[in-house]
Structures are given as C-alpha cells and as structure tokens.
Design a protein around this motif. Structure first.
Motif, mmCIF file in Angstrom:
data_model
loop_
_atom_site.group_PDB
_atom_site.id
_atom_site.type_symbol
_atom_site.label_atom_id
_atom_site.label_comp_id
_atom_site.label_asym_id
_atom_site.label_seq_id
_atom_site.Cartn_x
_atom_site.Cartn_y
_atom_site.Cartn_z
ATOM 1 N N ASN A 1 0.858 -1.200 0.000
ATOM 2 C CA ASN A 1 0.000 0.000 0.000
ATOM 3 C C ASN A 1 0.887 1.240 0.000
ATOM 4 N N THR A 2 1.586 1.455 -1.102
ATOM 5 C CA THR A 2 2.628 2.476 -1.074
ATOM 6 C C THR A 2 2.079 3.894 -0.962
ATOM 7 N N GLU A 3 0.936 4.153 -1.611
ATOM 8 C CA GLU A 3 0.415 5.519 -1.541
ATOM 9 C C GLU A 3 -0.085 5.839 -0.145
ATOM 10 N N LEU A 4 -0.728 4.866 0.465
ATOM 11 C CA LEU A 4 -1.198 5.057 1.837
ATOM 12 C C LEU A 4 0.012 5.296 2.752
ATOM 13 N N ALA A 5 1.064 4.511 2.549
ATOM 14 C CA ALA A 5 2.273 4.661 3.359
ATOM 15 C C ALA A 5 2.811 6.077 3.243
ATOM 16 N N GLN A 6 2.857 6.577 2.014
ATOM 17 C CA GLN A 6 3.371 7.932 1.802
ATOM 18 C C GLN A 6 2.509 8.973 2.517
ATOM 19 N N SER A 7 1.185 8.803 2.421
ATOM 20 C CA SER A 7 0.316 9.811 3.037
ATOM 21 C C SER A 7 0.448 9.791 4.561
ATOM 22 N N ILE A 8 0.747 8.619 5.124
ATOM 23 C CA ILE A 8 0.937 8.535 6.580
ATOM 24 C C ILE A 8 2.184 9.315 6.988
ATOM 25 N N LEU A 9 3.258 9.125 6.239
ATOM 26 C CA LEU A 9 4.486 9.863 6.547
ATOM 27 C C LEU A 9 4.281 11.365 6.366
ATOM 28 N N GLU A 10 3.520 11.729 5.329
ATOM 29 C CA GLU A 10 3.272 13.159 5.097
ATOM 30 C C GLU A 10 2.516 13.779 6.263
ATOM 31 N N LYS A 11 1.604 13.001 6.809
ATOM 32 C CA LYS A 11 0.842 13.507 7.949
ATOM 33 C C LYS A 11 1.773 13.710 9.154
ATOM 34 N N ALA A 12 2.692 12.774 9.336
ATOM 35 C CA ALA A 12 3.636 12.872 10.446
ATOM 36 C C ALA A 12 4.500 14.117 10.294
ATOM 37 N N VAL A 13 4.940 14.379 9.063
ATOM 38 C CA VAL A 13 5.781 15.546 8.810
ATOM 39 C C VAL A 13 5.001 16.832 9.074
ATOM 40 N N GLU A 14 3.696 16.800 8.763
ATOM 41 C CA GLU A 14 2.860 17.965 9.025
ATOM 42 C C GLU A 14 2.825 18.272 10.522
ATOM 43 N N ILE A 15 2.743 17.222 11.339
ATOM 44 C CA ILE A 15 2.680 17.411 12.788
ATOM 45 C C ILE A 15 4.027 17.863 13.333
ATOM 46 N N SER A 16 5.089 17.285 12.830
ATOM 47 C CA SER A 16 6.403 17.612 13.361
ATOM 48 C C SER A 16 7.366 17.916 12.212
ATOM 49 N N PRO A 17 7.258 19.162 11.672
ATOM 50 C CA PRO A 17 7.977 19.476 10.433
ATOM 51 C C PRO A 17 9.493 19.604 10.589
ATOM 52 N N ASN A 18 9.979 19.660 11.828
ATOM 53 C CA ASN A 18 11.406 19.935 11.991
ATOM 54 C C ASN A 18 12.304 18.710 11.983
ATOM 55 N N THR A 19 11.687 17.517 11.963
ATOM 56 C CA THR A 19 12.529 16.331 11.979
ATOM 57 C C THR A 19 12.956 15.999 10.557
ATOM 58 N N LEU A 20 14.201 16.347 10.241
ATOM 59 C CA LEU A 20 14.640 16.231 8.853
ATOM 60 C C LEU A 20 14.756 14.783 8.404
ATOM 61 N N SER A 21 15.056 13.878 9.340
ATOM 62 C CA SER A 21 15.206 12.491 8.920
ATOM 63 C C SER A 21 13.882 11.956 8.367
ATOM 64 N N ARG A 22 12.758 12.387 8.941
ATOM 65 C CA ARG A 22 11.474 11.915 8.430
ATOM 66 C C ARG A 22 11.134 12.598 7.111
ATOM 67 N N GLN A 23 11.502 13.876 7.004
ATOM 68 C CA GLN A 23 11.339 14.609 5.750
ATOM 69 C C GLN A 23 12.065 13.837 4.637
ATOM 70 N N SER A 24 13.236 13.331 4.949
ATOM 71 C CA SER A 24 14.026 12.542 4.017
ATOM 72 C C SER A 24 13.291 11.254 3.632
ATOM 73 N N MET A 25 12.664 10.627 4.656
ATOM 74 C CA MET A 25 11.903 9.400 4.395
ATOM 75 C C MET A 25 10.750 9.679 3.422
ATOM 76 N N VAL A 26 10.095 10.840 3.605
ATOM 77 C CA VAL A 26 9.000 11.205 2.701
ATOM 78 C C VAL A 26 9.541 11.342 1.285
ATOM 79 N N GLY A 27 10.686 12.018 1.172
ATOM 80 C CA GLY A 27 11.298 12.194 -0.139
ATOM 81 C C GLY A 27 11.562 10.852 -0.800
ATOM 82 N N ALA A 28 12.164 9.932 -0.041
ATOM 83 C CA ALA A 28 12.533 8.635 -0.605
ATOM 84 C C ALA A 28 11.287 7.857 -1.022
ATOM 85 N N MET A 29 10.258 7.904 -0.164
ATOM 86 C CA MET A 29 9.068 7.124 -0.477
ATOM 87 C C MET A 29 8.315 7.726 -1.666
ATOM 88 N N ALA A 30 8.213 9.063 -1.695
ATOM 89 C CA ALA A 30 7.540 9.730 -2.811
ATOM 90 C C ALA A 30 8.286 9.403 -4.099
#
Lengths: 541, 221
Positions: free
Chosen positions: A246-275
């Motif tokens: 469920n790759t699109e769902l996975a991506q949207s979950i990470l995007e939501k996490a980044v929205e809540i905590s935008p300063n964690t760059l490692s997760r921002q990176s994860m969003v980039g990789a998954m997108a």
C-alpha cells in the motif's frame, strides 16, 4: 549531597546572560570545569574536542536549530556516551509534549524559571539513575545483550523506582535479539496496567515480527488515535503499509507525520525517498528541498541529501537546477572520495539527459576511477544510479555487474528490485529486467548450493572460503550468511574449537536476527551454535 | 460549572483579575526591593513574591491553552518520593526557617504515572498559599490510598474559608480570596485530566478538626 567536583560541564544557550547565570549555579554545586557555547555548531565543536559529564542545553536556540535536534543528533551519532547527563532547559511548557513523543528524550528537563535547588536535585537524580543503568550499558556495549537482559531482571527484582525505564530497555533488547514472543508478553503486561504509547509501539513491533501485520496496524492506529503526537507510530505504520504494497497510503501517513512535526529532517528525508519510489516527483522534490534547505543549519547534514534532490530534478528534466545542486554540494562539504563519486555519477546522468554526451562519459569515467581507487562500497541507490549511467554510456558489462551485486545483496528486498526495474525501464531495457533479476537471484542460489555441496562432501575449508567471501560481498543476504555460519560451526564441531570462526559465526547470525527472527533456518543454526559452544564448555548467553 | 471547558467562564474577567494580582504582587516586590539597602535584609518574602508572580503567569498560559484545546497531560512514570523531596527542598528555601516543612513519603509507591509539570504547578500553588496561611508547620505527603496516589499539602493555619470548601470553584468570579479560587479551579482541571482506564483524578479540600488547618489533596488514579 552528591559530589559534582570532578564533573566537567558544557552549557549551550544563545543568551550569554543565561550562560553565565547557569555557570554560576553549577559552580555553587562545586562544578568548576565548565564551558559555555552560544550556538549549536560551537557546542558540537567543543564536544568533539573533549568529553563532558554534564550538558545543559536550552531548547530554543534560534537560527532554525533547537536543543532537541542537537540531542537527537548527538545521541544518534554516538558523539556523547550514554553516561553523559543531558539536561534540557526550556521556558516552554510545550516542551513536555515534544519530549514525551520524541524518540530520544533528554535525561531530564527543567522548566524556566527554576531554582538552583531544583537543578541540583535533578542532576543528582540523573546520576543516581545512570549508576543503576551503568552495568547494563557496559554489557550492551560489550555485545552481551542476553546478559544485559539478565541484569535488567536482577534490578527489576529489587523493586527499583526506575522499573518502567528498565522494562522499556529490556523490551528493546528482547526485540533486538528477535525474542518477540517474550517482548510481546512484557508489553502486554504494561499495557494491561496503563496504555503507555511506547508500550503500544513495542507491541506493534513484536506483532510485525511475528508476521501479524493486520494486528500490528491495528495497534499502531490505536496508538495514533490516543497520542497523535507520537511520531514513531507513523513511521512504523508507514513501513507496515509499504511492505504490504500500500505504497500511496504509506506515503500519506508519513506526510501527515511531517505535518505534525515538520522539523525532523530524517522523516522529511523518508518522505522524499518514499515519494520518489512512488513516482511522485513533485512531493519528492519538495521534501528533499526542505531537507537541503533546513539542513544548512544542521551540523550532521550529508551530501546524500543534495544527491537525492538532484536525482529528482534530473527525472523532471530540470538539468541546470540538478547540476547546480551538485555544485552546491561540492561547495558545502569537504571533498571526500564519497562525494566525488556521488557527484560524478549524478553529473554523468544529468549531462546524459541534457545531451552533453562527451561530458557524461568523462564524469562517469571519473566516477569509476574513484570507485576503483578507493574501493568504495556503494549504497544501493548509488549503485543503481551508476549502473544506469553505465548503460547509457555503453558500458553494459559494468552496468550488469553493478545490478547483479545489488540484487544478490538484497535478493529478497522488494524495494530494491523495484528500484532496479524502474531504472531499467528508464534506460529502455525493461525487457532485460526479468532476466537480469532472475539470473542474479539464481546465481546466488547456485553459489549457496555450491557452498553447501562442498560442506557436505567434507571440504569445509572450501565451503567456508566460498561462503564467507560471498557474505562479505552481499552482507544483507541472509541465506549466504546463514550457510557461511553453518559451515563455520560444523567445522568447529568436527575439527575443534576455533574462536575466531565462532565469533564470525555469531556475528553473521546476530546481523540478521533482527529482521529474520522467524526464519526456521536461523533458529536452527542459532541452536546449533549454542550446542557446539556448550560442547566445548564455552558459555553463551 | 463545567470545569473542563474554560470557554464556559469569562476568560476576559479571569485574565484581568490575574493581571491585577500580578500588579499587586509586583508593587509589593518593588517596595521590598527598595527597602533592601546595604544591610543584611531577609529576602525570603521577596522570593515568595517572585514565585507567586510566576504562578500567575503559568495560570494565564494554561488558561490561554484551555481556550483552544482540552488539557491533555503528558503522563509518564515518576517516583512520587523524588517528586515530593524536590518539592519540599524548594519549600524549605521559601519558608526561610519561619515555618517547618515536613515530608511523609513512607507509604508512597516506587513509581506512579502522572504529568510531573502539571501536578507540580497545582501543588506549588497550594504550597504558596499554605506558606502564607500556615502557623508553624506544613506537611507534604504522598501515599497510596485504594490504588490511587494521594498528594497533599497540609498546613496548621485557620483552614480554608467555608465558602471555598462548599464550592471551591464557584468563588472564582468574586476573587475575594486573592487568587486562591483560580488556582484551585486549575488544580481541579489538572486532577481531572489524569485518567486511567475508567477512573478520573480529583481535587479534595477539607479542614482538620476545629480550625487546625487546611488540607489540599490531589487524587491521581
């Protein structure tokens, strides 16, 4: 009262006035060796120079960096030992939320304004706790996790006031050892008394390890509903969904996490990789752009962030921008062989796209030369990039060699296979992909069989030599590792104790236990390892 | 009054009253500071005033936050013994030898789950009141009672006024007890925000027999 006289302290605060007050307070506790830093970068410079026992850090440091980021980066990069007391100071009550939901917490935090007395007592408590945990940390750093668990149990039996932290650590150790059944019981016990977020996350991990994906997802969703700020839950949930396809769902979950905590760059990176994996170039560009941009203030930034961003721009045919990012990376970092290699590979791909073929060829030649000269081990993305450039520059043999190495290393990893397939499509060789992947996989199987046959025919030395070399070339390949370990153990059983070989066998097993704890073969070989050790009177936990 | 929803009360009035109280405290503090010349003057009164100003600030912040969202505590495991000890050490500094501060954590559990910062805020307010009204002695206690943690501040003053005992929160708008009403109001919100399974925390106030002092207690499941 505890004697702080021998402790060395570092104060990190952007306000010089606060630094000097805190220094005064610490000197009243007898701490005379105290340094101060007004910025994160200066602090890291000092921490690299010498060891401190106490770090007092303000949460709000201005200029895009905060104390929590410093803490996470210091701990993750092991720049400070677990024995170092890290105390956060903050004027914001909101920090309590940050810390209770963060992966890594400071040893304690102080809300401004606080009294000298409070600071002294908190410091004493931190060291009291460190003393209790010290023997466990020694065992962990000596790679004796089983003994560390036994020590946790011993202290738990004393009804310690640190029981909850001990249980948390014990759970992490059990999971690292692949003992998910024991870990699950532990977490269920905790949750029965109180649904603490980390216990739920732990439970989800054990369920996932046991192959119960649906139950793991349910647990994580429950945790998120209760404590939406608990970030680790999103990461795990996204992982679960991605592995289920469920790759699109996975991506949207990470995007939501980044929205809540935008300063964690490692997760921002994860969003980039998954997108990027999902072919969502716009989101990938945005996420990597933020990582590069905000990373400017981070002292642990990496050239890989720049390379990732440049790769997205290349795919969008924005060649000039892509080249600029690589040039930026070269300006921002010291020129290591790794950067030289990564930069040249990207440049060769970008020139290729822009139709500047001679330059592309030159850049690729440079990359290949650096790789050979320094014997660099490439990341999977980098290998695939390099293979792509080789295909485009008519170096098909090199290209196929690179693909083969990646596939045989990650033969059971869907993500890597997808990466390779996408690359082959882009270079117009989609027809080769099935063949290439199958061949690489069957080569590994052949090699494994050859090793096993050698062992069966009694040529243990030959089997060991073949399989151990192969396991170094493809460290992620669990079958190769287990066959190598098996040959090493059987050799020991027949020909007498060989400490080096048994240490190697142990390492080969332990490297894979986290991801493949359920593999029957792994369990059998682990048991054999214990039996043989026992036979020779060597105690293993 | 629905104490879990601050919009039910008039925030403007509360803030105005709170700022008024801060101004009063600051005025007292300035006068004290002016009185400090070179002599060795006792500063413990001024210290207590600073702490009370801070109480007011914290209350205002909490009130602001309660406007937009429910209070969601960050509940972690802490040692009640350690919590009370730190609390008492600070109280001893504030009491400056004029009032004896005793602690009793004999019956406290090794660890308990609560929001340390919020509970401290509620307890500090109670402590600052007790320091003003106590005669000679304050007892800070942590006990396990019926599987519930009970944290209490007990003084030997005249006890809580009857109006407050009858309706701790209802006296809010009148504010005749200079700030005490609002502090208790928030203490109750903090206690109630501590929920474990089906049980909810509580604020308990009572006077000991025959005007032998008041007891402020938080019940945390």
């Amino acid at each position: 009262m505890m004697d702080f006289g021998k402790k060395r302290a570092l104060i990190i605060d952007d306000s010089p006035a606060m630094c000097s007050s805190l220094r005064n307070t610490l000197s009243n506790f007898g701490i005379t060796r105290c340094e101060t830093s007004n910025s994160a970068n200066e602090a890291v410079f000092r921490i690299r120079q010498r060891e401190f026992d106490i770090i007092v850090c303000d949460y709000c440091l201005g200029e895009g960096s905060d104390g929590q980021q410093i803490l996470e980066q210091l701990r993750k990069s092991a720049l400070i030992a677990p024995t170092v007391a890290f105390l956060m100071v903050t004027a914001e009550r909101g920090y309590e939320k940050v810390v209770s939901c963060a992966e890594l917490a400071p040893d304690d935090y102080l809300l401004k304004p606080f009294t000298a007395e409070t600071m002294r007592i908190r410091l004493e408590r931190v060291f009291e706790k460190k003393d209790v945990f010290a023997p466990i940390y020694v065992l962990i750093s000596d790679a004796k996790p089983e003994e560390a668990i036994a020590e946790c149990d011993r202290i738990l039996n004393l009804k310690s006031k640190f029981s909850i932290d001990l249980i948390k650590l014990k759970g992490e150790l059990l999971i690292a050892l692949g003992r998910h059944e024991d870990a699950r019981l532990l977490y269920e016990q905790i949750i029965a008394a109180r649904a603490i977020p980390w216990a739920r996350i732990g439970l989800a991990k054990t369920l996932s390890m046991a192959g119960q994906a649906a139950e793991a997802i349910e647990t994580l969703e429950l945790a998120i509903a209760d404590t939406p700020e608990y970030m680790e839950a999103y990461d795990l949930l996204a992982q679960q969904h991605e592995s289920l396809g469920n790759t699109e769902l996975a991506q949207s979950i990470l995007e939501k996490a980044v929205e809540i905590s935008p300063n964690t760059l490692s997760r921002q990176s994860m969003v980039g990789a998954m997108a990027y994996r999902n072919g969502d170039l716009e989101k990938a560009r945005k996420a990597y752009g933020i990582v590069v941009d905000k990373g400017k203030y981070s002292f642990f930034r990496s050239h890989a962030d720049f390379v990732n961003l440049s790769r997205v721009l290349l795919d969008e045919s924005k060649y000039d921008e892509a080249l600029n990012i690589i040039a930026d990376a070269k300006k921002s970092f010291d020129n290591t062989p790794e950067l030289e290699l990564a930069g040249s590979v990207m440049q060769s791909l970008i020139y290729q796209g822009a139709g500047r073929y001679a330059e592309s060829q030159k850049a690729l030649d440079n990359a290949l030369a650096v790789k050979t000269a320094h014997g660099l081990h490439l990341s999977d993305e980098m290998s695939v990039d390099m293979a792509k450039s080789c295909f485009l520059n008519n170096k098909e043999d090199e290209a196929r060699g690179l693909v083969k190495d990646v596939i045989s290393n990650f033969y059971d990893d869907e993500k890597v296979q997808k990466l390779v397939r996408q690359m082959l499509e882009k270079v117009g060789r989609a027809d080769e992909s099935q063949n290439l992947i199958e061949n690489s996989v069957s080569d590994v199987i052949k090699l494994n069989n050859e090793g096993v046959l050698l062992a069966k025919s009694g040529d243990l030395a030959g089997a060991i030599s073949l399989l151990v070399t192969a396991s170094k070339r493809m460290p992620m390949n669990v079958q190769v590792a287990l066959n190598a370990a098996h040959a090493l153990i059987v050799d020991c059983d027949r020909n007498g104790w060989n400490d080096d070989n048994m240490q190697l066998a142990r390492k080969l097993i332990e490297d894979h236990v986290g991801k493949h704890a359920n593999l029957e073969k792994l369990k059998k070989i682990h048991a054999l390892f214990k039996d043989v050790s026992h036979k020779f009177g060597v105690r293993v936990a | 009054m629905n104490s879990s929803n601050v919009s039910a009360i008039d925030l403007k009035t509360l803030l105005a009253l709170n700022i008024h109280e801060i101004k009063n405290l600051m005025a007292l503090l300035m006068l004290r500071l002016d009185a400090i010349k070179s002599e060795n003057i006792d500063v413990s009164d001024s210290r207590l005033l600073c702490h009370r100003v801070n109480d007011c600030m914290e209350r205002m912040l909490l009130l602001f936050n309660l406007q937009t969202e429910r209070l969601s505590p960050s509940i972690e495991a802490h040692s009640p013994g350690d919590f009370i000890e730190e609390f008492v050490q600070n109280a001893i500094v504030l009491a400056a030898g004029k009032i004896t501060i005793d602690m009793d954590v004999e019956q406290a559990p090794a660890y308990w789950f609560f929001d340390r910062d919020l509970v401290e805020m509620a307890m500090l307010n109670a402590m600052h009141n007790a320091l003003r009204y106590a005669g000679k002695r304050i007892v800070i206690r942590a006990t396990l009672d019926n599987d519930v943690l009970l944290l209490s501040v007990e003084d030997d003053g005249n006890g809580f006024p009857q109006v407050i005992l009858e309706n701790p929160i209802g006296t809010l708008s009148e504010q005749h007890t200079d700030g005490m009403g609002l502090g208790l109001f928030l203490a109750e919100i903090i206690a109630k925000a501590h929920v474990n399974k089906a049980r909810q925390g509580k604020l308990l106030l009572h006077n000991k027999d025959a005007g032998h002092g008041g007891v402020f207690a938080l019940q945390l499941p």
